[in-house]
Every structure is written in structure tokens, then in C-alpha cells.
Design an enzyme around this catalytic site. Structure first.
Site, mmCIF file in Angstrom:
data_model
loop_
_atom_site.group_PDB
_atom_site.id
_atom_site.type_symbol
_atom_site.label_atom_id
_atom_site.label_comp_id
_atom_site.label_asym_id
_atom_site.label_seq_id
_atom_site.Cartn_x
_atom_site.Cartn_y
_atom_site.Cartn_z
ATOM 1 N N SER A 1 41.903 45.024 25.203
ATOM 2 C CA SER A 1 42.679 43.882 24.725
ATOM 3 C C SER A 1 41.806 42.707 24.318
ATOM 4 C CB SER A 1 43.661 43.432 25.818
ATOM 5 O OG SER A 1 44.546 44.470 26.166
ATOM 6 N N SER B 1 50.040 44.126 32.623
ATOM 7 C CA SER B 1 50.095 42.658 32.616
ATOM 8 C C SER B 1 51.489 42.150 32.259
ATOM 9 C CB SER B 1 49.069 42.108 31.619
ATOM 10 O OG SER B 1 47.773 42.584 31.912
ATOM 11 N N LYS C 1 42.087 51.224 27.049
ATOM 12 C CA LYS C 1 42.894 50.188 26.418
ATOM 13 C C LYS C 1 42.050 48.917 26.417
ATOM 14 C CE LYS C 1 46.733 47.028 26.847
ATOM 15 N NZ LYS C 1 47.715 46.381 27.766
ATOM 16 N N GLY D 1 44.759 46.905 22.342
ATOM 17 C CA GLY D 1 45.574 46.231 23.339
ATOM 18 C C GLY D 1 46.372 45.056 22.844
#
Length: 333
Positions: free
Chosen positions: A204, A83, A202, A228
Site C-alpha cells: 500500500s 486496516s 499487498k 494496496g
């Protein structure tokens, strides 16, 4: 596997057009991951940004200069084309080129996780194989989300299983509901944790109860959970996460590695004091102002941040002042 090669053909053309030969070229399909082996993900990963010129072209030299500076920080490795790298705004060829350049620029003992998620399973398989050939050690695969209403546990289990089956490198699941509007269901995570080529997650989302449950339920699977966000890194370590992929590491990498060390040594009071100073800066470069703020903060700390790709816009003067305040009142500026 033949199908994977056919799908990869357009991506290979993009790499072949470049003047340099990528590190590890051709290693991917010839050396598939061995079932039962687990890549060690313990540590802090910096999810790299992608520098652009004023004209919006990828600025590889500035990326390499950032990596040279990061060499002094004890990161476990780097995430490329996640991202923070503005991945949705890059072409497939650009994504592969960035991964190859990063692989050439960092030591082999630093792990390289490459974002390979696409909306279709077919596209994700092709991109994952391409990332392996470009030198990635593992693929970070975000949840497909455009048809989020149809992304049931069954659909996502099938998607990730197909990708992991075809991938020549280990796969790390990636749940980032703030960007996708979709959280990878607990049921899907637990099922996929049993796949021999799925090594971790991961997450987030920030739900520590969920993270703790995943750590607990997968303890017999050697499944690794990466936090994350720097905002809940201490909490993640407290419940058994193995490390973190933190946007703020692009700016404050050394303090985040220090926080990891304090947690490992059981120095919880010092770790808490440091964690509290990281919460506001982290929020500023993530959910409050996003990538434009992250790149601006990088400039303040001597890194190449630069412009984002449109349609992302620079911060306003008021936003710049607030961003500076979030860092300065916590003693970072």
C-alpha cells in the site's frame, strides 16, 4: 505444531462460545498448505469494513447485508480484518467471529484473505492458525511495528518465516507504511518470496518503482503482487501486478472491476480516463479522512457504514462537505 495448538486455545474458546458452527471448522491444522502450490490472487478484493451498533458492538447482520449487495460485483474475493475493518480495535475473539460469519455468507469461489498480524511472532502464529480454522483461504500478515527501530530485514524475515512455516494456509505479506510507519524492506520481500508458503505481497506504499522491481525480481518465484490502493491501480497493472486490495471497493466496487477488465483487455486510454476519476475519491477515504469517511461514503451508496469504534470520531460538517465534493466532481454522486 503442538505449540501452535496451545497458543490457539484462548482463541478457540471464543469461537466455541458462539452459537453457530464456523464453516470449515477444524480444516486448518489437518490440511497444511502444500509446498509449491500457489493460490491465484488475480483480481480485485474488497477489504471489508466492520459495522458497529451505536453502543460499539459488532453488527454481524449489517455486514451480511453488505455482502449480499457485493454479490453482484465480480470481486475475486474479500479481505477481512485488515486496516479497513478497524482490526486493531477488535478483540481476538471478535476478529475470528467476523471471519467465520463472512466465510458462511460468501460463495466458496470467492477467496477470503484474513488479517492475522499481531505484534509478536507467537501471537501472529496463533491468530493465523485461528483464521485458517475460521475458514480463511489465506492469511494477510501486516508488519509488526511497535518496536519499529528493531524491525530490521533480518528480524522481519525471521518473523514471517516462522509464521509461514506454522501456517496451514498460504501467507500474503502486507506492507502499509502509512499506518505502521514501516515499509517491508525490499530485501525481506525478495527473500520471503522464495518461501513455499508465502504467495504474495499487498503493498500500500504507492512506490511504483519499488512495485515494478519486486515484480521483476520475483518473476521466477510465481510471487504475486497486489496493489494496496485504488489510487495507483492502473499503474500497478501496467507494471505487472496481479490485482488490487482497494479500500474504495467498499463503495465503488464495480468501477474498480471495470478498470481491471480494461487493463486486461489493453484498453489503456479508457482505463486511464476511469483511473483519473477514482483518484480524488480514493484519497478522501484513505489518507485525507480515513475510515470515518469510508463509512460515510458507504452510507451514501446504500451500504451499511455506520459509526467507527472510539477513538475514531465522525467527520465534521466541513469534512462531510469536502468528502461529498470529492465524489460528486468526479461524477460518482
Amino acid at each position: 505444531m503442538a505449540q501452535s495448538r496451545r497458543l490457539l486455545a484462548p482463541l478457540r474458546l471464543g469461537l466455541a462460545a458462539l452459537r453457530w458452527r464456523p464453516h470449515g471448522w477444524g480444516r486448518g491444522l489437518s490440511t497444511p498448505a502444500t509446498p509449491g502450490t500457489r493460490l491465484d490472487l488475480r483480481g480485485i478484493f474488497s477489504p471489508l469494513t466492520t459495522p458497529f451498533t451505536a453502543q460499539g458492538e459488532v453488527e454481524h447482520s449489517q455486514l451480511e447485508e453488505n455482502l449480499h449487495r457485493y454479490a453482484t460485483v465480480p470481486f475475486r474475493g474479500f479481505v477481512v480484518q485488515g486496516s479497513s475493518g478497524e482490526c486493531p480495535y477488535l478483540t481476538p475473539q471478535e476478529r475470528l467471529a467476523v471471519v467465520s460469519r463472512v466465510r458462511q455468507a460468501v460463495p466458496k469461489d470467492k477467496l477470503l484473505l484474513a488479517g492475522s498480524g499481531c505484534e509478536s511472532t507467537q501471537g501472529t502464529v496463533a491468530m493465523t492458525v485461528g483464521m485458517a480454522e475460521a475458514g480463511a483461504d489465506a492469511a494477510l500478515v501486516v508488519t509488526p511495528c511497535y518496536y519499529r527501530g528493531a524491525m530490521t530485514s533480518a528480524a522481519l524475515i525471521h518473523h514471517y518465516s516462522q509464521v509461514a512455516d506454522a501456517s496451514p494456509i498460504p501467507v500474503v505479506l502486507y506492507s502499509v507504511p502509512s499506518n505502521t510507519g514501516l515499509e517491508l524492506p525490499l530485501e525481506a520481500v525478495l527473500t520471503l518470496s522464495q518461501h513455499p508458503n508465502v504467495v504474495g505481497l499487498k503493498d500500500s506504499g504507492g512506490d511504483i518503482t519499488r512495485l515494478g522491481l519486486i515484480v521483476h525480481k520475483t518473476r521466477t518465484e510465481e510471487f504475486q503482487v497486489l496493489v494496496g490502493s485504488a489510487g495507483f491501480l492502473l499503474a500497478g497493472y501496467a507494471i505487472g501486478a496481479c490485482g488490487g486490495v482497494c479500500v474504495l471497493a467498499n463503495v465503488l466496487g464495480a468501477p474498480l472491476c471495470q478498470l481491471e477488465r480494461l487493463c486486461q483487455e489493453g484498453r489503456w486510454q479508457e482505463a486511464r480516463a476511469l483511473q483519473l476519476r477514482l483518484i480524488e475519491p480514493n484519497a478522501a477515504v484513505t489518507r485525507k479522512f480515513g475510515i470515518p469517511a469510508l463509512k460515510q461514503a458507504m452510507e451514501w451508496f446504500g451500504y451499511h457504514g455506520g459509526p467507527c469504534r472510539a477513538p475514531l470520531r465522525p467527520l465534521s460538517e466541513a469534512q462531510l462537505e469536502e468528502l461529498h465534493r470529492d465524489f460528486s466532481i468526479n461524477g460518482w454522486l
